[in-house]
Design a protein around this motif. Structure first.
Motif, PDB file in Angstrom:
ATOM      1  N   VAL A  65       0.841  -1.205   0.000  1.00 20.95           N
ATOM      2  CA  VAL A  65       0.000   0.000   0.000  1.00 20.95           C
ATOM      3  C   VAL A  65       0.873   1.250   0.000  1.00 20.95           C
ATOM      4  O   VAL A  65       0.645   2.191  -0.778  1.00 20.95           O
ATOM      5  N   PHE A  66       1.870   1.280   0.865  1.00 23.04           N
ATOM      6  CA  PHE A  66       2.780   2.420   0.897  1.00 23.04           C
ATOM      7  C   PHE A  66       3.404   2.651  -0.481  1.00 23.04           C
ATOM      8  O   PHE A  66       3.521   3.787  -0.939  1.00 23.04           O
ATOM      9  N   ALA A  67       3.811   1.559  -1.140  1.00 20.85           N
ATOM     10  CA  ALA A  67       4.440   1.681  -2.454  1.00 20.85           C
ATOM     11  C   ALA A  67       3.449   2.172  -3.501  1.00 20.85           C
ATOM     12  O   ALA A  67       3.769   3.027  -4.337  1.00 20.85           O
ATOM     13  N   ARG A  68       2.225   1.633  -3.466  1.00 17.46           N
ATOM     14  CA  ARG A  68       1.228   2.010  -4.471  1.00 17.46           C
ATOM     15  C   ARG A  68       0.851   3.477  -4.382  1.00 17.46           C
ATOM     16  O   ARG A  68       0.595   4.135  -5.396  1.00 17.46           O
ATOM     17  N   LEU A  69       0.826   4.006  -3.172  1.00 19.52           N
ATOM     18  CA  LEU A  69       0.412   5.388  -2.981  1.00 19.52           C
ATOM     19  C   LEU A  69       1.541   6.388  -3.200  1.00 19.52           C
ATOM     20  O   LEU A  69       1.304   7.587  -3.256  1.00 19.52           O
ATOM     21  N   SER A  70       2.765   5.883  -3.285  1.00 19.85           N
ATOM     22  CA  SER A  70       3.893   6.775  -3.522  1.00 19.85           C
ATOM     23  C   SER A  70       3.837   7.306  -4.948  1.00 19.85           C
ATOM     24  O   SER A  70       3.522   6.590  -5.896  1.00 19.85           O
ATOM     25  N   ARG A  71       4.115   8.565  -5.119  1.00 22.28           N
ATOM     26  CA  ARG A  71       4.002   9.191  -6.430  1.00 22.28           C
ATOM     27  C   ARG A  71       5.034   8.634  -7.408  1.00 22.28           C
ATOM     28  O   ARG A  71       6.137   8.263  -7.026  1.00 22.28           O
ATOM     29  N   PRO A  72       4.714   8.626  -8.723  1.00 22.96           N
ATOM     30  CA  PRO A  72       5.626   8.088  -9.731  1.00 22.96           C
ATOM     31  C   PRO A  72       6.749   9.047 -10.097  1.00 22.96           C
ATOM     32  O   PRO A  72       7.506   8.777 -11.016  1.00 22.96           O
ATOM     33  N   THR A  73       6.856  10.171  -9.402  1.00 20.08           N
ATOM     34  CA  THR A  73       7.905  11.141  -9.689  1.00 20.08           C
ATOM     35  C   THR A  73       9.145  10.825  -8.859  1.00 20.08           C
ATOM     36  O   THR A  73       9.183   9.857  -8.101  1.00 20.08           O
TER      37      THR A  73
ATOM     38  N   LEU B 105       6.064  10.650   2.104  1.00 25.59           N
ATOM     39  CA  LEU B 105       5.819   9.894   3.332  1.00 25.59           C
ATOM     40  C   LEU B 105       4.322   9.632   3.457  1.00 25.59           C
ATOM     41  O   LEU B 105       3.512  10.555   3.460  1.00 25.59           O
ATOM     42  N   ILE B 106       3.948   8.346   3.535  1.00 26.37           N
ATOM     43  CA  ILE B 106       2.539   7.942   3.593  1.00 26.37           C
ATOM     44  C   ILE B 106       2.174   7.568   5.027  1.00 26.37           C
ATOM     45  O   ILE B 106       2.784   6.664   5.612  1.00 26.37           O
ATOM     46  N   PRO B 107       1.185   8.217   5.639  1.00 24.74           N
ATOM     47  CA  PRO B 107       0.787   7.871   7.011  1.00 24.74           C
ATOM     48  C   PRO B 107      -0.026   6.584   7.044  1.00 24.74           C
ATOM     49  O   PRO B 107      -0.600   6.159   6.032  1.00 24.74           O
ATOM     50  N   ASP B 108      -0.113   5.964   8.215  1.00 25.08           N
ATOM     51  CA  ASP B 108      -0.768   4.656   8.310  1.00 25.08           C
ATOM     52  C   ASP B 108      -2.286   4.729   8.214  1.00 25.08           C
ATOM     53  O   ASP B 108      -2.948   3.687   8.115  1.00 25.08           O
ATOM     54  N   ASP B 109      -2.887   5.935   8.225  1.00 24.38           N
ATOM     55  CA  ASP B 109      -4.333   5.973   8.041  1.00 24.38           C
ATOM     56  C   ASP B 109      -4.742   5.583   6.628  1.00 24.38           C
ATOM     57  O   ASP B 109      -5.922   5.364   6.353  1.00 24.38           O
ATOM     58  N   ALA B 110      -3.749   5.461   5.732  1.00 25.63           N
ATOM     59  CA  ALA B 110      -4.031   4.995   4.378  1.00 25.63           C
ATOM     60  C   ALA B 110      -4.119   3.470   4.291  1.00 25.63           C
ATOM     61  O   ALA B 110      -4.508   2.922   3.252  1.00 25.63           O
ATOM     62  N   LEU B 111      -3.801   2.787   5.383  1.00 30.72           N
ATOM     63  CA  LEU B 111      -3.742   1.323   5.355  1.00 30.72           C
ATOM     64  C   LEU B 111      -5.095   0.655   5.596  1.00 30.72           C
ATOM     65  O   LEU B 111      -5.237  -0.542   5.357  1.00 30.72           O
TER      66      LEU B 111
ATOM     67  N   GLY C 205       5.331   5.295   6.084  1.00 34.42           N
ATOM     68  CA  GLY C 205       6.318   4.638   5.233  1.00 34.42           C
ATOM     69  C   GLY C 205       6.598   5.432   3.973  1.00 34.42           C
ATOM     70  O   GLY C 205       5.779   6.248   3.536  1.00 34.42           O
ATOM     71  N   ALA C 206       7.766   5.192   3.391  1.00 38.66           N
ATOM     72  CA  ALA C 206       8.153   5.901   2.162  1.00 38.66           C
ATOM     73  C   ALA C 206       9.074   5.034   1.329  1.00 38.66           C
ATOM     74  O   ALA C 206       9.836   4.210   1.861  1.00 38.66           O
ATOM     75  N   LEU C 207       9.023   5.225   0.021  1.00 40.23           N
ATOM     76  CA  LEU C 207       9.961   4.604  -0.906  1.00 40.23           C
ATOM     77  C   LEU C 207      11.145   5.535  -1.080  1.00 40.23           C
ATOM     78  O   LEU C 207      11.004   6.638  -1.604  1.00 40.23           O
ATOM     79  N   LEU C 208      12.307   5.109  -0.655  1.00 45.84           N
ATOM     80  CA  LEU C 208      13.509   5.904  -0.859  1.00 45.84           C
ATOM     81  C   LEU C 208      14.179   5.596  -2.187  1.00 45.84           C
ATOM     82  O   LEU C 208      15.078   6.324  -2.609  1.00 45.84           O
ATOM     83  N   ASN C 209      13.766   4.522  -2.832  1.00 49.44           N
ATOM     84  CA  ASN C 209      14.367   4.098  -4.089  1.00 49.44           C
ATOM     85  C   ASN C 209      13.250   3.725  -5.050  1.00 49.44           C
ATOM     86  O   ASN C 209      12.664   2.650  -4.936  1.00 49.44           O
TER      87      ASN C 209
END
Length: 393
Positions: free
Chosen positions: A85-93, A98-104, A130-134
């Motif tokens: 979920v964290f990965a899916r919501l991370s922007r493609p840019t 940083l995605i808060p856990d209320d999105a889970l 959570g966040a994608l750093l890469n």
């Protein structure tokens, strides 16, 4: 200590992990305190399908290793769902979000009813993010923050402070992949630095070379890209490269500008009369104890010769970036250091066809040029360690 000085000091501590990965727990402690969190993690997702597992190579020292291992083993399935979920919501840019856990979950009640959340509550953790750093390799370098009930829910200040640090965490993790491979296999990075196929050079505060490995010395001697001035300082000859090096040796704000794709920050320098370039990456370094430099206040320079041979995993890269079989084959040959003409001759295809395939690969991998592409491909699927170290002298 003013807030600006505290921030700069913390960013420098993050970059010191590029030569000493053992410094990550304390760095993550400081990161968590600065943001207002209880702790922080760097995660990796390993394996495929039913074998997928979450691994935490680095986490704040406030956490107990056995408890972390036990939690991840007990709640691996739900944590994988959450990470997806964290990965899916991370922007493609390139931006790190940083995605808060209320999105889970749809509701707070649903979230609090989950077994993994109940376990975290027992440990005093109520909120997380959570966040994608890469964003090149989404299974690597996943960042997570945990907050107590009194610290959350996440505020604007939490997000703003995290945003100041995450690009530097991303860059430090990304460019240190070669030295981390050494640290994972050998006791001393300094003793084995000549085993790297990537050039490594350490500069003091004046830009003077205080240590370099065999590959960097080879590049220095073989190509007109670098030179050592009479004072022993590293100089890049091309005007554009010289200015870029000066910027990266200047203000800290010049680092981390490309967020989750730090390879785009590299200095690309053409090798005269050669069909390739050097990909040069620079990071600040306050100390390098293993190299006998406890108070360096300088920089570390990584330099990849894109004309060298790098064995990459074409199938893995094809899967990650939706490359065709032909494109994966072309990418493997590019990693061997072949030009488009040489690739066309080997594959018995026209140069125009190869040119078209290379352009398609660049688009699919979000690479601006061939150098960024090779840097990406090797960082994902190549070993940077020689079977035998070079002999000094």
């Amino acid at each position: 200590m003013t807030q600006a000085i505290e921030l700069n000091d913390l960013i420098l501590a993050i970059y010191d992990t590029t030569v000493d990965p053992s410094g990550w727990p304390k760095a993550l402690d400081r990161i968590a305190r600065y943001i207002g969190a209880r702790g922080a993690f760097v995660f990796e997702l390993q394996g495929l399908g039913k074998e997928r597992r979450i691994h935490a190579p680095f986490f704040s020292s406030v956490y107990n290793q056995d408890l972390v291992d036990g939690y991840l083993a007990a709640h691996n399935a739900q944590e994988l769902i959450d990470q997806d979920v964290f990965a899916r919501l991370s922007r493609p840019t390139d931006q790190i979000q940083l995605i808060p856990d209320d999105a889970l979950a749809n509701t707070e009640e649903e979230l609090l009813a989950r077994a993994n959340v109940r376990t975290m509550l027992e440990y005093g953790i109520r909120y997380r993010a959570g966040a994608l750093l890469n964003k090149d390799q989404v299974n690597q370098d996943r960042f997570a923050l945990q907050f107590s009930a009194s610290a959350g829910p996440l505020s604007k200040a939490h997000f703003e402070r995290a945003a100041l640090l995450m690009p530097h965490i991303a860059k430090a993790l990304n460019i240190s992949r070669p030295t981390k491979q050494l640290a994972d296999q050998f006791r001393s990075v300094a003793d084995c630095i000549d085993m790297l196929v990537i050039g490594v050079c350490i500069l003091d505060a004046t830009g003077r070379i205080v240590h370099s490995n065999h590959e960097f010395r080879r590049q220095l001697e073989s190509y007109p890209v670098f030179r050592k001035d009479p004072a022993g300082r590293l100089v890049m000859n091309a005007p554009g490269s010289s200015g870029a090096l000066a910027e990266l040796r200047g203000d800290l704000s010049n680092h981390g500008r490309f967020g989750a794709r730090p390879r785009k920050e590299a200095i690309v320098s053409l090798v005269d009369d050669k069909p390739h370039t050097l990909c040069v990456e620079v990071a600040p370094l306050t100390s390098a104890n293993e190299f006998g430099e406890p108070s360096l206040n300088g920089h570390i320079v990584y330099s990849m010769d894109t004309g060298s041979f790098y064995e990459i995993n074409g199938d893995l890269l094809a899967s990650m970036f939706q490359l065709t079989q032909a494109e994966a084959s072309v990418l493997e040959m590019m990693a061997e250091g072949l030009t488009n003409l040489q690739i066309s001759e080997r594959r018995a295809k026209s140069v125009e066809t190869v040119n078209s395939q290379v352009k398609s690969i660049l688009v699919k991998t979000r690479s601006a040029n061939r150098t960024q592409l090779i840097r990406l491909a090797t960082n994902i699927s190549s070993s940077f360690i020689l079977e035998r170290p070079h002999q000094n002298g």
